[in-house]
Design an enzyme around this catalytic site. Structure first.
Site, PDB file in Angstrom:
ATOM      1  N   ARG A 194     -13.324   5.948  43.451  1.00  0.00           N
ATOM      2  CA  ARG A 194     -12.706   7.275  43.315  1.00  0.00           C
ATOM      3  C   ARG A 194     -13.280   7.952  42.074  1.00  0.00           C
ATOM      4  O   ARG A 194     -13.997   7.353  41.287  1.00  0.00           O
ATOM      5  CB  ARG A 194     -11.172   7.160  43.229  1.00  0.00           C
ATOM      6  CG  ARG A 194     -10.759   6.160  42.184  1.00  0.00           C
ATOM      7  CD  ARG A 194      -9.526   6.497  41.460  1.00  0.00           C
ATOM      8  NE  ARG A 194      -9.632   7.702  40.682  1.00  0.00           N
ATOM      9  CZ  ARG A 194     -10.280   7.770  39.506  1.00  0.00           C
ATOM     10  NH1 ARG A 194     -10.911   6.728  38.990  1.00  0.00           N
ATOM     11  NH2 ARG A 194     -10.317   8.913  38.831  1.00  0.00           N
ATOM     12  N   GLY A 195     -12.877   9.240  41.899  1.00  0.00           N
ATOM     13  CA  GLY A 195     -13.434  10.040  40.811  1.00  0.00           C
ATOM     14  C   GLY A 195     -14.643  10.781  41.363  1.00  0.00           C
ATOM     15  O   GLY A 195     -15.468  10.191  42.085  1.00  0.00           O
ATOM     16  N   ALA A 196     -14.738  12.077  41.026  1.00  0.00           N
ATOM     17  CA  ALA A 196     -15.705  12.943  41.708  1.00  0.00           C
ATOM     18  C   ALA A 196     -17.149  12.422  41.690  1.00  0.00           C
ATOM     19  O   ALA A 196     -17.766  12.270  42.755  1.00  0.00           O
ATOM     20  CB  ALA A 196     -15.596  14.350  41.138  1.00  0.00           C
ATOM     21  N   ARG A 200     -13.058  13.102  51.738  1.00  0.00           N
ATOM     22  CA  ARG A 200     -12.153  13.696  50.745  1.00  0.00           C
ATOM     23  C   ARG A 200     -12.651  15.118  50.490  1.00  0.00           C
ATOM     24  O   ARG A 200     -13.798  15.314  50.082  1.00  0.00           O
ATOM     25  CB  ARG A 200     -12.133  12.873  49.449  1.00  0.00           C
ATOM     26  CG  ARG A 200     -11.517  11.485  49.632  1.00  0.00           C
ATOM     27  CD  ARG A 200     -11.167  10.843  48.314  1.00  0.00           C
ATOM     28  NE  ARG A 200     -10.013  11.480  47.697  1.00  0.00           N
ATOM     29  CZ  ARG A 200      -9.637  11.237  46.429  1.00  0.00           C
ATOM     30  NH1 ARG A 200     -10.327  10.407  45.674  1.00  0.00           N
ATOM     31  NH2 ARG A 200      -8.570  11.835  45.929  1.00  0.00           N
ATOM     32  N   GLN A 245      -3.597   6.829  38.020  1.00  0.00           N
ATOM     33  CA  GLN A 245      -4.960   6.555  37.538  1.00  0.00           C
ATOM     34  C   GLN A 245      -5.023   6.497  36.014  1.00  0.00           C
ATOM     35  O   GLN A 245      -5.864   5.802  35.450  1.00  0.00           O
ATOM     36  CB  GLN A 245      -5.930   7.651  38.031  1.00  0.00           C
ATOM     37  CG  GLN A 245      -6.187   7.647  39.520  1.00  0.00           C
ATOM     38  CD  GLN A 245      -5.289   8.631  40.233  1.00  0.00           C
ATOM     39  OE1 GLN A 245      -4.152   8.840  39.852  1.00  0.00           O
ATOM     40  NE2 GLN A 245      -5.787   9.232  41.288  1.00  0.00           N
ATOM     41  N   ASP A 287     -12.835  18.178  39.708  1.00  0.00           N
ATOM     42  CA  ASP A 287     -13.366  17.798  41.023  1.00  0.00           C
ATOM     43  C   ASP A 287     -14.158  18.930  41.655  1.00  0.00           C
ATOM     44  O   ASP A 287     -15.068  18.694  42.444  1.00  0.00           O
ATOM     45  CB  ASP A 287     -12.224  17.377  41.953  1.00  0.00           C
ATOM     46  CG  ASP A 287     -11.681  16.031  41.519  1.00  0.00           C
ATOM     47  OD1 ASP A 287     -10.871  15.997  40.581  1.00  0.00           O
ATOM     48  OD2 ASP A 287     -12.124  15.018  42.093  1.00  0.00           O
ATOM     49  N   ASN A 291      -8.529  19.945  39.540  1.00  0.00           N
ATOM     50  CA  ASN A 291      -8.495  18.573  39.016  1.00  0.00           C
ATOM     51  C   ASN A 291      -7.186  17.935  39.485  1.00  0.00           C
ATOM     52  O   ASN A 291      -6.359  18.585  40.137  1.00  0.00           O
ATOM     53  CB  ASN A 291      -8.622  18.588  37.488  1.00  0.00           C
ATOM     54  CG  ASN A 291      -8.871  17.191  36.925  1.00  0.00           C
ATOM     55  OD1 ASN A 291      -9.765  16.475  37.393  1.00  0.00           O
ATOM     56  ND2 ASN A 291      -8.098  16.771  35.951  1.00  0.00           N
ATOM     57  N   LYS A 292      -6.995  16.688  39.130  1.00  0.00           N
ATOM     58  CA  LYS A 292      -5.830  15.929  39.601  1.00  0.00           C
ATOM     59  C   LYS A 292      -4.520  16.697  39.430  1.00  0.00           C
ATOM     60  O   LYS A 292      -4.311  17.355  38.401  1.00  0.00           O
ATOM     61  CB  LYS A 292      -5.801  14.593  38.831  1.00  0.00           C
ATOM     62  CG  LYS A 292      -4.697  13.637  39.190  1.00  0.00           C
ATOM     63  CD  LYS A 292      -4.589  13.337  40.664  1.00  0.00           C
ATOM     64  CE  LYS A 292      -5.870  12.861  41.335  1.00  0.00           C
ATOM     65  NZ  LYS A 292      -5.774  12.873  42.813  1.00  0.00           N
TER      66      LYS A 292
HETATM   67  O1  MRU Z   1      -8.045  11.382  43.291  1.00  0.00           O
HETATM   68  P1  MRU Z   1      -9.026  10.914  42.257  1.00  0.00           P
HETATM   69  O2  MRU Z   1      -8.544   9.755  41.459  1.00  0.00           O
HETATM   70  O3  MRU Z   1     -10.414  10.708  42.822  1.00  0.00           O
HETATM   71  O4  MRU Z   1      -9.100  12.175  41.277  1.00  0.00           O
HETATM   72  C1  MRU Z   1      -9.913  12.100  40.172  1.00  0.00           C
HETATM   73  C2  MRU Z   1      -9.756  13.209  39.222  1.00  0.00           C
HETATM   74  O5  MRU Z   1      -8.992  14.128  39.417  1.00  0.00           O
HETATM   75  C3  MRU Z   1     -10.704  13.223  38.084  1.00  0.00           C
HETATM   76  O6  MRU Z   1     -10.138  13.870  36.984  1.00  0.00           O
HETATM   77  C4  MRU Z   1     -11.956  13.969  38.527  1.00  0.00           C
HETATM   78  O7  MRU Z   1     -12.500  13.368  39.657  1.00  0.00           O
HETATM   79  C5  MRU Z   1     -12.954  14.068  37.477  1.00  0.00           C
HETATM   80  S1  MRU Z   1     -13.856  12.575  37.310  1.00  0.00           S
HETATM   81  C6  MRU Z   1     -15.074  12.965  36.217  1.00  0.00           C
END
Ligand code: MRU
Length: 369
Positions: A54-56, A95, A208, A249, A259-260
């Site tokens: 996970r994470g962009a 996603r 997270q 993201d 973002n999250k």
């Molecule tokens: O749902 P996730 O855990 O993939 O979401 C991640 C985030 O929101 C991060 O802040 C984002 O991907 C930035 S990672 C450099």
């Protein structure tokens, strides 16, 4: 990043078996440090979907490796163009919010379209996926250098007291292959002997922050304190936060940041308390084709079970427990949009930009058509 004595990325090619992509299983952290092997497009899809990876930037890299694995599935009967386009479409829709997935899959597909070298399709796809990893790592390093200047400046006003940084979710190396976008400036400051302390939002529903950011910072020796998501406003009013840095993201060409979920509320509280609010954004997370984040960014809705239940470890096993009446109706929005007007600046690999189309255009003129 070093875990014990060994250097890890969040995702990599298994050199001993190049038909395998390995990832750190982010579902198991911080309780168990395990890696998982991914051998097919379906494996990649499922790992992105259930957030093993996970994470962009990390899901972008996973998608890119997915196209490489798709090339390994080609046999003499395969309609190659159709097979690869289907794989690309399938992976991209896994996603919807992080633009990195779309960007990275398309990056590999374009390389394959233009491949006139003697490389086989698989070699070309693998090279492109590995390139994505290097691009993301280098972006994080550059974001680290630029972000460091902001932390350094604040530190000079603190009379030797630590700079208190609040962050939300995990934009660390697990999310970004290596270094992290938000964590690179923090690690670089820590390495330089600048005192930092991080307020880590737990980040419900998937935690997270509690599970991954806390673990990462602890591994690196950066002091941190875990807080409930609702604490940030109070800490800001009490002048216990010097700066907020979050990831992204998908950022629009005008500087709105997805973002999250929960990021927007932190931005509002920071704005009200005159606290700098920065987003660490590699250009791979900027969607240069859109302007209005609220109207144009698709916010992922995930399984409500992530809201009705919490996952943790008990008796040595990862377990999920119900935290509300059994028949509770819940909804689970994964992201929110922070409008550009609440953002002090974007820390990109090319430098620090205002969250305005004018400044983003100046920095990334080649991306504007
Ligand atoms: O749902 P996730 O855990 O993939 O979401 C991640 C985030 O929101 C991060 O802040 C984002 O991907 C930035 S990672 C450099």
């Amino acid at each position: 990043m070093k875990i014990g004595n060994k250097n890890y990325q969040s995702i990599w090619l298994d050199e001993s078996d190049p038909s395998v992509i390995r990832v750190i299983d982010q579902q198991k952290l911080p309780f168990f440090f395990e890696t998982k092997e991914l051998r097919s497009v379906d494996d990649i899809y499922n790992a992105i979907d259930d957030m093993t990876v996970r994470g962009a930037p990390s899901i972008g890299a996973a998608g890119a490796f997915g196209i490489y694995l798709a090339t390994l599935e080609i046999n003499s009967l395969t309609n190659i163009r159709e097979h690869l386009s289907n794989a690309a479409r399938y992976l991209i829709k896994c996603r919807p919010t992080a633009v990195n997935l779309f960007w990275a899959v398309n990056y590999v597909m374009k390389k394959l379209d233009r491949n006139t070298s003697s490389l086989s399709l698989s070699e070309a796809a693998l090279n492109a996926a590995l390139e994505i990893c290097e691009i993301e790592k280098e972006s994080c390093r550059q974001i680290g250098n630029h972000g460091l200047t902001i932390i350094e400046k604040i530190s000079k006003t603190k009379n030797g007291e630590p700079v208190n940084i609040l962050t939300h979710c995990n934009a660390g190396w697990l999310a970004c292959i290596d270094y992290g976008t938000v964590t690179a400036p923090i690690y670089f400051a820590h390495d330089k002997g600048i005192k930092v302390h991080v307020w880590v939002d737990e980040t419900r529903p998937r935690n997270q922050g509690a599970k991954l950011t806390a673990w990462e910072l602890g591994q690196y020796g950066v002091p941190y304190t875990l807080i409930a998501d609702n604490s940030g406003g109070h800490l800001m009013q009490q002048k216990m936060v010097d700066i907020v840095i979050v990831g992204s993201d998908r950022t629009t060409r005008s500087g709105d940041v997805a973002n999250k979920i929960g990021t927007y509320l932190k931005a509002l509280a920071a704005y009200d308390n005159n606290i700098p609010f920065y987003c660490a954004v590699p250009s791979s997370s900027i969607d240069f084709s859109i302007t209005d984040g609220m109207k144009e960014i698709i916010v992922e809705k995930r399984d409500p079970v992530e809201v009705t239940n919490m996952t943790g470890v008990a008796e040595g096993k990862i377990q999920s427990v119900l935290i509300c009446p059994e028949d509770t109706v819940a909804v689970n929005y994964g992201f929110d949009i922070t409008p550009a007007r609440l953002i002090t600046g974007l820390i990109t690999e090319k430098g620090i930009s205002k969250a305005t189309e004018k400044d983003i255009r100046k920095m990334f003129s080649d991306k504007f058509k």
